[in-house]
Design a protein around this motif. Sequence first.
Motif, mmCIF file in Angstrom:
data_model
loop_
_atom_site.group_PDB
_atom_site.id
_atom_site.type_symbol
_atom_site.label_atom_id
_atom_site.label_comp_id
_atom_site.label_asym_id
_atom_site.label_seq_id
_atom_site.Cartn_x
_atom_site.Cartn_y
_atom_site.Cartn_z
ATOM 1 N N ASN A 760 0.813 -1.215 0.000
ATOM 2 C CA ASN A 760 0.000 0.000 0.000
ATOM 3 C C ASN A 760 0.846 1.265 0.000
ATOM 4 O O ASN A 760 0.394 2.333 0.382
ATOM 5 N N TRP A 776 -6.820 1.920 -7.165
ATOM 6 C CA TRP A 776 -6.957 1.747 -5.713
ATOM 7 C C TRP A 776 -7.927 2.780 -5.144
ATOM 8 O O TRP A 776 -8.754 2.455 -4.280
ATOM 9 N N LYS A 779 -11.525 1.820 -5.632
ATOM 10 C CA LYS A 779 -11.971 0.805 -4.677
ATOM 11 C C LYS A 779 -12.144 1.414 -3.293
ATOM 12 O O LYS A 779 -13.106 1.116 -2.574
ATOM 13 N N TYR A 780 -11.215 2.279 -2.883
ATOM 14 C CA TYR A 780 -11.267 2.895 -1.561
ATOM 15 C C TYR A 780 -12.524 3.745 -1.408
ATOM 16 O O TYR A 780 -13.123 3.799 -0.333
ATOM 17 N N LYS A 781 -12.925 4.381 -2.502
ATOM 18 C CA LYS A 781 -14.090 5.273 -2.456
ATOM 19 C C LYS A 781 -15.336 4.526 -1.999
ATOM 20 O O LYS A 781 -16.192 5.076 -1.287
ATOM 21 N N ARG A 783 -15.461 2.020 0.044
ATOM 22 C CA ARG A 783 -15.355 1.531 1.415
ATOM 23 C C ARG A 783 -14.439 2.448 2.239
ATOM 24 O O ARG A 783 -13.557 1.970 2.960
ATOM 25 N N ALA A 784 -14.622 3.759 2.077
ATOM 26 C CA ALA A 784 -13.721 4.731 2.696
ATOM 27 C C ALA A 784 -13.452 4.371 4.152
ATOM 28 O O ALA A 784 -14.341 4.433 5.005
ATOM 29 N N ILE A 788 -5.309 8.156 4.545
ATOM 30 C CA ILE A 788 -4.431 8.212 3.367
ATOM 31 C C ILE A 788 -3.376 9.263 3.656
ATOM 32 O O ILE A 788 -3.709 10.444 3.862
ATOM 33 N N SER A 883 -3.868 3.562 5.646
ATOM 34 C CA SER A 883 -4.402 2.628 4.653
ATOM 35 C C SER A 883 -3.591 2.684 3.354
ATOM 36 O O SER A 883 -3.494 1.702 2.623
#
Length: 1188
Positions: A760, A776, A779-781, A783-784, A788, A883
């Motif tokens: 990561n 990435w 995908k993160y958006k 399941r925030a 970061i 993350s």
Amino acid sequence: MTTIYAAGGGNPVINVRRSESRDAPQIMKLLTPSTTAMFGRINVIYLLERANLSVTVENEKNEVIAHAAFLDYPNIEAVEQNNWEPWLHTYGPSSKCTPLNTLFMHLLVAKPEVAVGCAKEIVRTVFGAIRELHFIILAVRKKVALDPAVSVLFAPMPQYRRVDGVHYSAFICYRKDYVPVLHIRKARIEDHDDVTPIFNEQTDTLRYVYGEYFLAELIEAQDETTHAAVCEVNKAAVGFISVCSEVNVDLLNECFDLRPFHGLRKAPDDQPSPAAQQPEEKTTSSSDSKDNAHRKKEVSDNVENAELSAGNVEDQTTEEAESNKAITSSSQGGKPSNAFCIQLFCIDEKYETRSQDFLPYIFNLYPDKDFCVITVPHLIPEFPLLKDFTRAVPYCKTTISHELYVTHRKGLLKSFVVRLATNSDTPGIKRLVKTLNLQLSILSTLNIYNQSRRDSDGTPIQAIVAEVLQEIVGIAIIRNEENIEYIRSHYDIENFIYFNQHQREEHGHLYHFVLNPIFHQHTRHFLKEILRITFKSCLYYPVYPNLVDNKRSNPHAHSLTSAFNYLVPVHRRRQIIYPLEQLGINAPSKRVTQEKPKYALNHINRKLTLEPKVAINARIVVVGASDAGISFLETLVFCPHLRFNNITLISTSGLRGHQSSSIRRKFKASSYCYSHDDYAQMSLQTWVNVVTGKMIGINRAAKYVLVTGDTKVPYEHLILCTGQQYQVPCPTGVDIREMLTNENVTVNPDQQFMGNVPSNLFILNSYDDCENALRWLRKYKTRAKGNIIVYGNTIDAYITVNTIVSFGIDGSFVHLVKPPLNSNISCFNNSAIETAVEEALRNAKVSVYSNCLLAQWNDGNLHNRIIHSTFTTDSQPLSLKCSAFFNFDKKKVDLDAFKAINKACLVFDGKLVIDSTFHTNDITIRAAGSLTKYSRRYHADQWSHANFNSKEVGFQLAALMLHLFDPTLEQVTKPPAELDKLLPTYTGSKVKGCVLPGGYHYLHIAKPGTVSCLHVQKSRPEYGRDIITGSVNTGNYFEIHLNQYSMVESIICLSLTPLPVSNYICLYGQHERLLNNLCSRFDEGLISDLYSYLKEPWCLCIYHDRFMDFKQEVRQIVESNKANVDEPIEELIRQIADGELLMPENTKTSLEQQFGKDGYQKLIERSLLNYLSYNRYHLPMFSWPGIV
């Protein structure tokens, strides 16, 4: 240079060259009444545009003393240019005259005292330059006497049958009278004494290796498989060739793509090879670590793979002989060999243009063989013999370090006829194209032509075929170019043609072109005939980027043109960004401003059909697709008279510029050197072989670059442009539980992270890195969850924060951690911009931490992922859960690149050390860009290529290297000693642009050089002044800095709306008076918004791509004596400045009066009106004479 006899005595030295448009005024002075009587009324400029070949003779003073123009049709109005054979064949000795071997003289003028000598030298030069040419025809009106200079060249042709309406006499000039055909015979022992000096003149190596009498032994050893022949003049041998029928075709097929030639084996029914089985669009060859044997798909038979084996070249003859040892062995199986090879070849330089006279003789020696092959070292220029050969495309893992050339027995046939296609040609065309991927498209277009002669949109369409012995061997399909206004405005075609001399219907669009590869040497003639038969003067061929994976579904796909290497690539033109709504009816035509899919344009016209390109086979390898590397490649590729066959780019992401520009800008600032559209309009993948991978080694002895996956890329010239990249950050290892501050931490800037890179951790350098980061974030958006961390104080860190927030991710999850600055200069170097960005970050709820040093990941127990990160600060330590970790700390030279450079013993002193001519300590290795630094002997450690515009640096590197390859340039091995102590100067602006937090569009255009703190700059008396409108709070901040000479030195924009960047770049270096008296208007309060001010119609001419040419023209007027004065006004100004001349108190007024009195003002006004008038399709908002 040649010496001729002059009628008045003496032997003047002359030079015969191709004519240029600038010769026209001097040629006009040579016209006389007798010229008009012989050739009719002549428009010299028009003739120079239409002539297939124009030749100018100049003396030692570079004065034009003679000129001749030759076309492929007669200068008779009553005879159609596409059907002159019936008229000519009414004359006696004309039965052998064909379009292939005949040209017509349309003009010959010369100064009387040298007319005869110049005329003979012109004809001798023309016959020598065009090997197929055997006859020159002159047609003059009956009862018109020939000039003496012309009469000595031509013999009258008796006419056996008259043609109604044609009252002309014809005269003929024969090749044999100037360049006689050489007599070829079997070599004898006694030829040794004649031939040996020719060999020794080229090389001594053969004599050293094989002995003093190796030629005699070779001649004596002739048998049924090996033969030797000589060409003789006046009973003396002037050339030698040795051939052998034992060819290892298995080895050649392993190393080269010989499918177009049936693998050099016997074909079924011994039929000529069909059109090459090649794809319709050229694509990039990517040799990655997983599949190094991946074959390159070629656009033409002259574009090859990068993977060639290394080899040192001593000289032509020796290397040729050694290479043929490898290929002269029997075929190991399969169908029998159908080829023989040339082992040795040499010829006296005086007769090398007749080298092809050997070919019929050596083919007769092997009546059962159809192919002849020859190998040539990479560094040897193509010699005349190879003009009748076709270059074979090498494969990736070739073991032969030479170029392979192939010719076919039937390629010697001269019955190559080009004509319009008919319905009866369809079966032959189907056989020709049956192996092509786009055969259905070709046949569909052919069917439309046969039915209606027009495309579906009503555009005229024409199909032209080439046939040999009644068999179709080629087809071309063209249509009228309906977008010629768009082409003229977007591509610099006026580098090749004088546009106003061509009618609209004379521009053609080459849609399909197929030619049997064994007749490839006739490609240029095929194109010339297409232009003649279809009454066209120009052809255009577009190459679109790969819009979709399946090329056949590409709506813009054209079929492959095997003529690609005979076309010239055309530079794109920078476009003005127009305020269309504001201009209204004064805006340019929609044909100019319309948005179209971008493509690379290739072109040929009548002037270029007989102008050969110089083939460069030297292997040039560029490592790194940086701006400097791309600029270097662009400069080489767009040389119209050179053809580089072996340019290779090694890049971690291949050549994906046309895809990656927009993605990279989401994370990194743009230099605006190359945009998305620029890559599409260059189409470098058409000309450059691409190896996808990373350089991990350089073998200087064997001359190859080692790429990941053990791929070896050989080179003769290596260019390193890898630049600097963000690296994996190396934590200090400090335990924050000890409560240490930054003062107590020792940082080693050269320390490298050597562990496993966490999954990561994002280090964004290449297109693939940015694409992975975007994936990435998507995908993160959904399941925030988790923080970061963006680590760095560079502008790229701010861009990345904005990209993350723009995905809709809550700013509270984003942490910008800034390490301490190495100096007191921030990435913006402007307090107003910094304030606006900090406010935007606060509004987005992004946490910002300053002066933080990375201490540890996961408390020193790093495995696969970063769970939390710790930092030391100036006070309390910082600990953050993590993350994802984006690193934008300092850029460094890539570790693998450093290891490769260091192991190769190239001098490295923090960066790769170079001299003022880009050389490293290895003469064959050059470098450019931020990877490099200058040697300490220059005492300029603060200067490096990183201080300058990378595109300009790459261009200068290419300009220096062109001296090695371009025969029109003087060879330069190294600069003079006094210049080698000086560093080159670069003047192009440094540009940086991006989108910052808050949606601010940021642009900074600055003077190249070292950067100093803004406060320090303003404290200097020579600082100049700033002109600022708007505010960062309202999102319309615009700052122009003028230096002490009132020249624009920097521009800073911060706007909430997109910026016309290319327009603003044009403002750099301009005087404020040129910007409509910017200072006085601003001081008077007339300018409240620079954005609106610089959209006004008056400034659009400054944004034009030819404005700098206009300024240069004005400068030349001021420097010259065109105003018929004793000395230029510039010299007057210099004398006043140096105190050599005293002027009245009001010097400026006196100079202005002198300026008008001498006539300079009228000359400049005329030049300005010409500039506006000639470019009115771009600048219709300006009026010009004749508009009313």
